[in-house]
Design an enzyme around this catalytic site. Structure first.
Site, short mmCIF file in Angstrom:
data_model
loop_
_atom_site.label_atom_id
_atom_site.label_comp_id
_atom_site.label_asym_id
_atom_site.label_seq_id
_atom_site.Cartn_x
_atom_site.Cartn_y
_atom_site.Cartn_z
N CYS A 293 0.78 -1.23 0.00
CA CYS A 293 0.00 0.00 0.00
C CYS A 293 0.82 1.29 0.00
O CYS A 293 0.48 2.21 -0.76
CB CYS A 293 -1.06 -0.01 1.10
SG CYS A 293 -0.61 -0.84 2.62
N ARG A 322 7.08 -11.15 5.16
CA ARG A 322 6.63 -10.86 6.52
C ARG A 322 7.39 -11.75 7.48
O ARG A 322 7.52 -12.95 7.26
CB ARG A 322 5.12 -11.11 6.66
CG ARG A 322 4.31 -10.11 5.86
CD ARG A 322 2.83 -10.24 6.12
NE ARG A 322 2.13 -9.38 5.18
CZ ARG A 322 0.81 -9.31 5.07
NH1 ARG A 322 0.04 -10.04 5.86
NH2 ARG A 322 0.25 -8.51 4.20
N GLN A 340 1.10 -11.40 -3.87
CA GLN A 340 -0.32 -11.11 -3.77
C GLN A 340 -0.84 -10.56 -5.08
O GLN A 340 -0.13 -9.84 -5.77
CB GLN A 340 -0.55 -10.03 -2.71
CG GLN A 340 -1.04 -10.56 -1.39
CD GLN A 340 -1.41 -9.44 -0.45
OE1 GLN A 340 -1.09 -8.27 -0.69
NE2 GLN A 340 -2.09 -9.78 0.61
N ASP A 342 -2.52 -8.06 -5.52
CA ASP A 342 -2.94 -6.90 -4.74
C ASP A 342 -3.40 -5.76 -5.64
O ASP A 342 -2.97 -5.67 -6.79
CB ASP A 342 -1.72 -6.44 -3.93
CG ASP A 342 -2.12 -5.67 -2.69
OD1 ASP A 342 -3.32 -5.56 -2.41
OD2 ASP A 342 -1.20 -5.18 -2.00
N HIS A 344 -4.81 -1.39 -5.18
CA HIS A 344 -5.26 -0.28 -4.35
C HIS A 344 -6.13 0.62 -5.19
O HIS A 344 -5.71 1.08 -6.25
CB HIS A 344 -4.06 0.44 -3.75
CG HIS A 344 -3.31 -0.44 -2.82
ND1 HIS A 344 -2.32 -1.29 -3.27
CD2 HIS A 344 -3.47 -0.69 -1.50
CE1 HIS A 344 -1.89 -2.01 -2.24
NE2 HIS A 344 -2.56 -1.68 -1.16
N LYS A 425 -12.16 -4.81 7.36
CA LYS A 425 -12.02 -5.54 6.10
C LYS A 425 -13.03 -6.66 5.99
O LYS A 425 -13.57 -7.14 6.99
CB LYS A 425 -10.61 -6.12 6.00
CG LYS A 425 -10.23 -7.01 7.16
CD LYS A 425 -8.83 -7.57 7.01
CE LYS A 425 -8.52 -8.57 8.10
NZ LYS A 425 -7.35 -9.37 7.84
N HIS A 471 -8.00 -1.55 -0.26
CA HIS A 471 -6.91 -2.51 -0.52
C HIS A 471 -7.63 -3.83 -0.79
O HIS A 471 -8.42 -4.26 0.03
CB HIS A 471 -6.04 -2.74 0.71
CG HIS A 471 -5.51 -1.52 1.37
ND1 HIS A 471 -4.17 -1.33 1.58
CD2 HIS A 471 -6.11 -0.42 1.89
CE1 HIS A 471 -3.98 -0.19 2.22
NE2 HIS A 471 -5.14 0.39 2.42
#
Length: 606
Positions: A293, A322, A340, A342, A344, A425, A471
């Site tokens: 992000c 992570r 991911q 992912d 945004h 979320k 996200h």
RNA sequence: GCCGGCGUGGCUCAGUGGUAGAGCAUCGGUUUUGUAAACCGACGGUCGUCAGUUCGAUCCUGACCGCCGGCUCCA
């Protein structure tokens, strides 16, 4: 079995009504009492906590005397002791006591964990149920089976250290897990089911099929091997195509960023424990990104944005790292390196509901393609949160409304405190082979991070406004998603993601004619975009090659021999390993058939 | 991170206080085969790492690393 909630109100209070026929749940609850009775007899001074029935079994938590722990030899002794108590057919005797009396009873026995349960009970409860099984006394609402002789088919499975009341700062208790069934046959069936599930284990299949590797030098950071990489890239390719069609723009951003970025985003303060940090040349600290992000915010801020640009959708299939606590890693399902799908999405506040609707449509589409059934879960404000409570509550209210409208009350659950630190979320939850639930996709609402990066767009009113960011990841972690897929399909993937789609096996491997025929056939299928492979290892018999292809779960096996070459009609015999059938057809027809199956992303067996 | 368990050739697993075996895989040879394992032979391990106990340790003890089942935490 993990994460079982123990509800005190079920443990203690007025006894529940006895049904005419004991249920499995009642049997297992009684088995838990039996377990506790055995443990307290074997190890005097044991303090007992709670012991509920859970899915497929039961457990009981114990505070063992002298810091004793329970290993295999203790478990064996406990199981044996339980068996003894079963043959004695000890009745479960119910009694109702006023709360103070029950408290006194347990206090006198030194059962402080039980006293604590009584003390936690709501004030309006005046009387509580007590069940006695011989010497053993438990605080319990029941109901129970009439006597211990009912518990014939049970097995002690394992022990574990658990924190009292699930809080890490508390004392650690010893938990014993077991399973119980009405008869031996059902118990056997259950144990068999566990064995079957083990065969679907993605770690086992991943090794057998050569999909990925986890090296001790990179714990929890999967290597994708050639065949596994095909699955990964097919999934990403599919996602890319679908997202481009829906107005997403793909970007790629740095894996490592200077701490200044993380300080702006709030990760430094709220997520540092989960990050891998490293020193820069001039003493600055860098961190490998645990999320994409902040980088998306940087990209947003590169230009002056107008309300006309919104929704602005940046997708980023970046690799994340992570830093997880050791002991939490689990194959592909819990890792320290993952990719991911992912994105945004920058929107105006009044676009939230519409965008969520679009995203949940994508979720339904993607999961439907794999035949995965999923649950939605609303995660609310965690303990470590950023921003003000009013904004949070507003965001949570919006998400709940969307869920109610889109899927209805029965199709989602609420997980209090499970939100991201910057916003609530909606998570997509799927079960693995042995019924453990995993979070895959996630759609998070964020009012905080864009504000921290001073993101703004010019509104229709000519004034600057802060965008809201969603996200979202549909697969979530590709690693985890593939792990789930491996178990879901037991390695028998839909043709479009199968690493090898068709394998050619020669009947004779010393015939140049056969070799040529295979080479030509493979070439024409390759031209059609099919992933073909030729069975290797000279000197093997055809049967042996077929077996090896079957074990690698190759969907289609084409056998070609001298007889086919002599006929010269390009008709081949193909073995469909999924349906365990054979067909004889022209190569062109086979090619068309496979191309159709791939393009339609057909599920195995459909 | 916490509790319990485990760590032997590429894989699956035997085994012992006197430095190790099997099957599969690999390699070589024979066989040329019609839909789930042809036959013969060979290669291959400082028994997770580092200390300690012992005349001697793969085996006993400790620490560390990794893995497995839970707890906690999370995509």
């Amino acid at each position: 079995m993990p994460g079982e909630e123990v509800n005190d109100s079920l443990e203690a209070g007025l006894p529940l009504e006895q049904p005419e026929q004991p249920t499995l749940e009642i049997l297992r609850h009684s088995a838990a009492h039996l377990l506790a009775a055995a443990v307290t007899q074997l190890y005097p001074g044991t303090r007992y906590d709670v012991g509920p029935a859970i899915e497929d079994g039961f457990f009981y938590n114990f505070g063992m005397p002298h810091g004793m722990t329970l290993g295999p030899s203790e478990l064996e002794a406990i199981e044996k002791k339980m068996g003894d108590l079963v043959t004695q057919k000890i009745p479960f005797e119910r009694q109702i006591l006023p709360k103070p009396e029950a408290r006194k009873l347990f206090a006198e026995m030194g059962q402080d964990l039980k006293v604590a349960i009584i003390d936690r009970m709501p004030g309006e409860v005046g009387e509580v149920g007590i069940y006695r099984t011989g010497e053993f006394v438990d605080l319990c609402r029941g109901p129970h089976v009439p006597h211990t002789g009912w518990i014939k088919a049970f097995r002690i499975l394992r022990s574990a250290g658990v924190y009292w009341r699930g809080r890490e700062e508390n004392e650690q208790l010893q938990r014993v897990y077991g399973t119980a069934w009405f008869d031996q046959d059902e118990l056997e069936k259950y144990l068999h089911r566990l064995e079957e599930a083990e065969k679907r284990d993605h770690r086992r299949l991943g090794k057998e099929l050569g999909l990925f590797h986890l090296d001790p030098t990179a714990p929890g950071m999967p290597y994708w091997l050639p065949d596994g990489f095909i699955i990964l890239s097919e999934l990403i390719q599919f996602s890319r195509r679908e997202l481009r069609r829906r107005g997403y723009q793909e970007i790629s951003t740095p894996l490592i960023n200077e701490s200044a970025l993380w300080k702006t985003s709030g990760h430094w303060e709220h997520y540092q424990d989960g990050m891998f940090l490293m020193e820069g040349e001039n003493g600055q600290t860098y961190g490998a990104k645990p999320m994409n992000c902040p980088n998306a915010m940087v990209v947003f801020n590169l230009g002056t944005r107008s309300y006309r640009d919104l929704p602005l959708r940046f997708s980023d299939t970046g690799i994340l790292h992570r830093n997880e606590r050791s002991g939490t890693l689990h194959g592909l399902l819990r890792v320290q390196k993952f990719q991911q799908d992912d994105a945004h999405i920058f929107i105006a506040e009044d676009q939230i509901a519409a965008e969520y609707e679009r995203i949940l449509e994508i979720v339904d589409h993607f999961y439907g393609v794999f035949g995965l059934t999923y649950q939605l879960r609303l995660g609310t404000r965690p303990e470590k949160y950023m921003g003000d409570i009013d904004t949070w509550e507003e965001a949570e209210r919006i998400l709940k409304e969307i869920l109610l409208r889109q899927v209805g009350e029965s199709r989602f659950t609420i997980a209090p405190g499970d939100g991201a630190f910057y916003g609530p979320k909606i998570d997509i939850i799927v079960d693995d082979a042995i019924g453990r639930s995993w979070q895959l996709g996630t759609v998070q609402l964020d009012f905080q991070i864009p504000r921290r990066f001073a993101c703004s767009y010019v509104g229709a009113d000519g004034a600057p406004h802060t965008p809201v960011v969603i996200h979202r990841a549909i697969y979530g972690s590709l690693e985890r998603f593939i792990g789930i897929l491996i178990e879901h399909f037991a390695g028998e993937f839909p043709l479009w993601i199968a690493p090898v789609q068709c394998e050619f096996v020669p009947v004779q491997d010393d015939s140049p004619e056969v070799a040529n025929a295979i080479r030509d056939a493979m070439h024409s299928m390759q031209e059609a975009g099919i992933r073909v492979f030729q069975s290797q290892s000279a000197g093997e018999r055809m049967q042996s090659r077929i077996r090896s292809s079957e074990l690698r779960k190759v969907p289609y096996i084409v056998v070609i021999g001298k007889r086919d070459v002599e006929r010269g009609d390009n008709v081949v015999t193909v073995r469909d390993t999924r349906r365990n059938s054979q067909a004889t057809l022209p190569l062109t027809a086979l090619t068309t058939q496979l191309v159709t199956e791939i393009n339609e992303r057909r599920l195995p067996g459909s």
